[in-house]
Design an enzyme around this catalytic site. Structure first.
Site, PDB file in Angstrom:
ATOM      1  N   GLY A   1       0.826  -1.197   0.000  1.00  0.00           N
ATOM      2  CA  GLY A   1       0.000   0.000   0.000  1.00  0.00           C
ATOM      3  C   GLY A   1       0.859   1.245   0.000  1.00  0.00           C
ATOM      4  O   GLY A   1       2.069   1.185   0.260  1.00  0.00           O
TER       5      GLY A   1
ATOM      6  N   CYS B   1       5.457  -6.090   1.188  1.00  0.00           N
ATOM      7  CA  CYS B   1       5.789  -4.666   1.152  1.00  0.00           C
ATOM      8  C   CYS B   1       5.272  -3.964   2.414  1.00  0.00           C
ATOM      9  O   CYS B   1       5.760  -4.212   3.504  1.00  0.00           O
ATOM     10  CB  CYS B   1       5.250  -4.034  -0.132  1.00  0.00           C
ATOM     11  SG  CYS B   1       5.983  -2.424  -0.514  1.00  0.00           S
ATOM     12  N   TYR B   2       4.246  -3.106   2.296  1.00  0.00           N
ATOM     13  CA  TYR B   2       3.676  -2.454   3.472  1.00  0.00           C
ATOM     14  C   TYR B   2       3.212  -3.492   4.487  1.00  0.00           C
ATOM     15  O   TYR B   2       3.321  -3.283   5.704  1.00  0.00           O
ATOM     16  CB  TYR B   2       2.503  -1.564   3.051  1.00  0.00           C
ATOM     17  CG  TYR B   2       1.736  -0.945   4.196  1.00  0.00           C
ATOM     18  CD1 TYR B   2       2.231   0.169   4.872  1.00  0.00           C
ATOM     19  CD2 TYR B   2       0.506  -1.471   4.598  1.00  0.00           C
ATOM     20  CE1 TYR B   2       1.522   0.746   5.919  1.00  0.00           C
ATOM     21  CE2 TYR B   2      -0.210  -0.912   5.645  1.00  0.00           C
ATOM     22  CZ  TYR B   2       0.305   0.200   6.306  1.00  0.00           C
ATOM     23  OH  TYR B   2      -0.408   0.758   7.350  1.00  0.00           O
TER      24      TYR B   2
ATOM     25  N   HIS C   1       7.359  -7.289  -4.418  1.00  0.00           N
ATOM     26  CA  HIS C   1       6.068  -7.761  -4.942  1.00  0.00           C
ATOM     27  C   HIS C   1       6.273  -8.998  -5.825  1.00  0.00           C
ATOM     28  O   HIS C   1       6.604  -8.869  -7.009  1.00  0.00           O
ATOM     29  CB  HIS C   1       5.390  -6.656  -5.753  1.00  0.00           C
ATOM     30  CG  HIS C   1       4.907  -5.509  -4.938  1.00  0.00           C
ATOM     31  ND1 HIS C   1       3.668  -5.481  -4.337  1.00  0.00           N
ATOM     32  CD2 HIS C   1       5.520  -4.342  -4.585  1.00  0.00           C
ATOM     33  CE1 HIS C   1       3.524  -4.353  -3.670  1.00  0.00           C
ATOM     34  NE2 HIS C   1       4.633  -3.638  -3.804  1.00  0.00           N
TER      35      HIS C   1
ATOM     36  N   GLU D   1       4.046 -10.845  -7.055  1.00  0.00           N
ATOM     37  CA  GLU D   1       2.912 -11.051  -7.954  1.00  0.00           C
ATOM     38  C   GLU D   1       3.070 -10.381  -9.309  1.00  0.00           C
ATOM     39  O   GLU D   1       2.351 -10.718 -10.259  1.00  0.00           O
ATOM     40  CB  GLU D   1       1.621 -10.547  -7.291  1.00  0.00           C
ATOM     41  CG  GLU D   1       1.514  -9.047  -7.113  1.00  0.00           C
ATOM     42  CD  GLU D   1       2.159  -8.529  -5.828  1.00  0.00           C
ATOM     43  OE1 GLU D   1       1.850  -7.386  -5.444  1.00  0.00           O
ATOM     44  OE2 GLU D   1       2.969  -9.254  -5.222  1.00  0.00           O
TER      45      GLU D   1
ATOM     46  N   ASP E   1     -20.550 -11.246 -20.195  1.00  0.00           N
ATOM     47  CA  ASP E   1     -20.882 -11.320 -18.775  1.00  0.00           C
ATOM     48  C   ASP E   1     -22.370 -11.581 -18.537  1.00  0.00           C
ATOM     49  O   ASP E   1     -22.742 -12.515 -17.816  1.00  0.00           O
ATOM     50  CB  ASP E   1     -20.461 -10.035 -18.061  1.00  0.00           C
ATOM     51  CG  ASP E   1     -19.029  -9.643 -18.374  1.00  0.00           C
ATOM     52  OD1 ASP E   1     -18.230 -10.557 -18.670  1.00  0.00           O
ATOM     53  OD2 ASP E   1     -18.711  -8.452 -18.348  1.00  0.00           O
TER      54      ASP E   1
ATOM     55  N   LYS F   1     -12.841 -11.676 -15.757  1.00  0.00           N
ATOM     56  CA  LYS F   1     -13.356 -11.939 -17.102  1.00  0.00           C
ATOM     57  C   LYS F   1     -12.940 -13.301 -17.648  1.00  0.00           C
ATOM     58  O   LYS F   1     -13.769 -14.032 -18.194  1.00  0.00           O
ATOM     59  CB  LYS F   1     -12.894 -10.833 -18.060  1.00  0.00           C
ATOM     60  CG  LYS F   1     -13.287 -11.043 -19.513  1.00  0.00           C
ATOM     61  CD  LYS F   1     -14.763 -10.832 -19.753  1.00  0.00           C
ATOM     62  CE  LYS F   1     -15.084  -9.368 -19.795  1.00  0.00           C
ATOM     63  NZ  LYS F   1     -16.489  -9.107 -20.216  1.00  0.00           N
TER      64      LYS F   1
END
Length: 534
Positions: free
Chosen positions: A60, A91-92, A180, A182, A239, A389
């Protein structure tokens, strides 16, 4: 989909506002593990009610030193340890973990942003014994750093500059990564996540889309009474179609679908979509012509948020009227409205009701989330609201929705209203845009590029430019072409067309669409822009 009923262990992410938080969710789900993101300031009861096996504290933009910095609730770490729940701070999240456990976080001597190299110092759960002495490139984004670790923790990796990069306390099952894992900029990040989930946490890869389908059908049947009827708003997109097919499978003919022609559809969209519904999907659909109703309300409106709100309100008015007509026919008024809201819709719109999220900003209101009036009479059923999606497309495939339909590019709920910048009723803006968009999309299909692109469309700009056509000076409209690649619509990059393709398309548009003399291309990624212009 009720998270508490999912037949898989849950990896719960507490969101502290990182732009990458949704990526953690996506990466974990791609490993067949169910992951959900809630506010980092959620109550302890909200967290424990979900019964997670693993909790990840996201990154964050905050500093643990500021008085109002967000944090997990008191008692969370004690609950996690006593219940064997593994906690990973990113991280944060790492800094929060260190501070709350009695360690010390300081402002770093040198801030670390972007690609950095880290060095694995010692054997560890996070990296394994065979990685000792190895180096890997990661993605850093921090100004503060852990200076003094809490009791029981050890540093297992450091950056080139000597800052703490990874920490762990295996006995308490608490772990931390300052970078990070990810993001794609960390080449070995996914391997670290895999090791963490499957070797450290012993999570099983058991989340399947077939289970999602079964759970959704169960929830729909339990929600909708045996004599109740449901309306589904079909837009012609993936959708709403998958949502309708799913609900139809659950309650059969008690589902009543309505397709609204609001005057904001693409070229021949009404004819094409209605044909698909009837011939391929065999869904009972009523088409409502509401062109004048929508365009009269949008006349003179230029603010994009106001356009979305107006369109959302008019849709609900139509659905209420349709429900009244059904009441006359059936003797019972429908109670529910089905919509194809997706997880990115929820994330980008107003925070989910009751979520308590306070550390993310509304990017835009979606007509099926933030644009709905508060006094709406119909209750919502949103069976896809926790899915991305690509997951919806997987679900549609299981439900036997035709592949060609599933591969359609996303189309916004407000339609061309958010692709005509300014007043949509001014001049021939809508008709010009339809023709330009049709040329662009058909050219993409003819070139065999359609499936490589996440979304492509044209935009009508509220400006005119000077040109020369037929040896005469013209002062005509300018249109923009937009094409992006993405996995889930949360981040995107612009698509690199060959120059010859763009040249051919521009010539077709300027020669074939009256009133256009200039074509430009949007080459902006998301972020900093959104995919749609409004």
């Amino acid at each position: 989909m009720d998270p508490k009923e999912v037949k898989s262990e849950l990896v719960l992410i507490l969101d502290y506002g990182s732009q990458y938080t949704h990526l953690i969710t996506r990466r974990i789900r791609s490993l067949s593990v169910f992951s959900l993101c809630i506010s980092g300031t959620s109550s302890l009861s909200a967290i424990t009610a979900l019964n997670p096996s693993v909790v990840i504290l996201s990154g964050g933009p905050h500093s643990v030193h500021t008085p109002d910095s967000p944090s997990f609730p008191d008692g969370f770490l004690d609950w996690a340890q006593s219940n064997g729940v593994v906690v990973l701070g990113i991280c944060y999240g790492l800094q929060l973990l260190v501070q709350r456990l009695g360690g010390e976080v300081r402002v770093g001597h040198t801030q670390e942003y972007g690609r950095m190299e880290i060095h694995v110092d010692k054997p560890s759960d996070l990296f394994g014994n065979d990685k000792v002495g190895s180096k890997q490139v990661v993605w850093m984004s921090h100004g503060d750093e852990a200076a003094v670790l809490p009791p029981g923790f050890q540093v297992v990796a450091r950056s080139q500059q000597g800052a703490v990069a990874a920490i762990e306390n295996p006995s308490r099952k608490f772990y931390g990564l300052q970078y990070h894992p990810e993001v794609t900029h960390a080449p070995e990040g996914m391997e670290t996540l895999k090791r963490f989930l499957f070797d450290v946490c012993k999570v099983a890869a058991e989340w399947k889309m077939e289970d999602v389908m079964e759970e959704e059908i169960k929830v729909i049947k339990e929600t909708v009474g045996p004599d109740e009827h449901v309306i589904c708003a079909l837009s012609g997109g993936v959708d709403s179609t998958v949502a309708a097919t799913l609900v139809h499978k659950a309650i059969g003919d008690r589902l009543h679908c309505v397709f609204v022609d609001n005057g904001l559809l693409r070229y021949k969209e009404r004819e094409r979509v209605m044909g698909t519904f009837e011939k391929d999907l065999h869904l009972p659909v009523v088409c409502v012509d509401a062109v004048d109703q929508f365009l009269s309300k949008l006349k003179g409106v230029t603010d994009p948020e106001m356009k979305r709100k107006i369109i959302g309100k008019e849709f609900i008015c139509i659905f209420d009227a349709f429900a009244h007509e059904l009441e006359q026919k059936l003797g019972k008024k429908p109670s529910y409205l089905v919509q194809g809201t997706l997880y990115p819709d929820v994330i980008e719109s107003c925070p989910p009701p009751g979520s308590g999220r306070t550390h993310s900003h509304t990017i835009k209101s979606h007509h099926n989330v933030g644009g709905l009036p508060k006094d709406m009479k119909l209750k919502l059923i949103e069976p896809l609201k926790l899915l991305f999606k690509d997951e919806v497309r997987q679900l549609g495939k299981i439900l036997n929705v035709p592949e060609g339909f599933l591969k359609r590019h996303p189309f916004p709920g407000p339609g061309l209203a958010v692709r005509v910048l300014g007043d949509v009723t001014e001049g021939d803006a809508l008709e010009i845009l339809r023709q330009v968009d049709e040329i662009f999309i058909q050219s993409i299909k003819d070139a065999g590029l359609y499936d490589e692109i996440w979304q492509a469309f044209a935009v009508f700009l509220p400006i005119r430019s000077v040109g020369v056509q037929g040896d005469q000076r013209t002062h005509s409209h300018v249109v923009a072409l937009r094409a992006v690649t993405s996995q889930d619509g949360m981040t995107a990059d612009w698509y690199y067309f060959e120059h010859k393709f763009l040249d051919d398309v521009a010539r077709k548009i300027c020669n074939g669409v009256r009133g256009v003399n200039r074509v430009v291309q949007d080459i902006t990624s998301k972020p900093p822009s959104t995919i749609e212009w409004e």
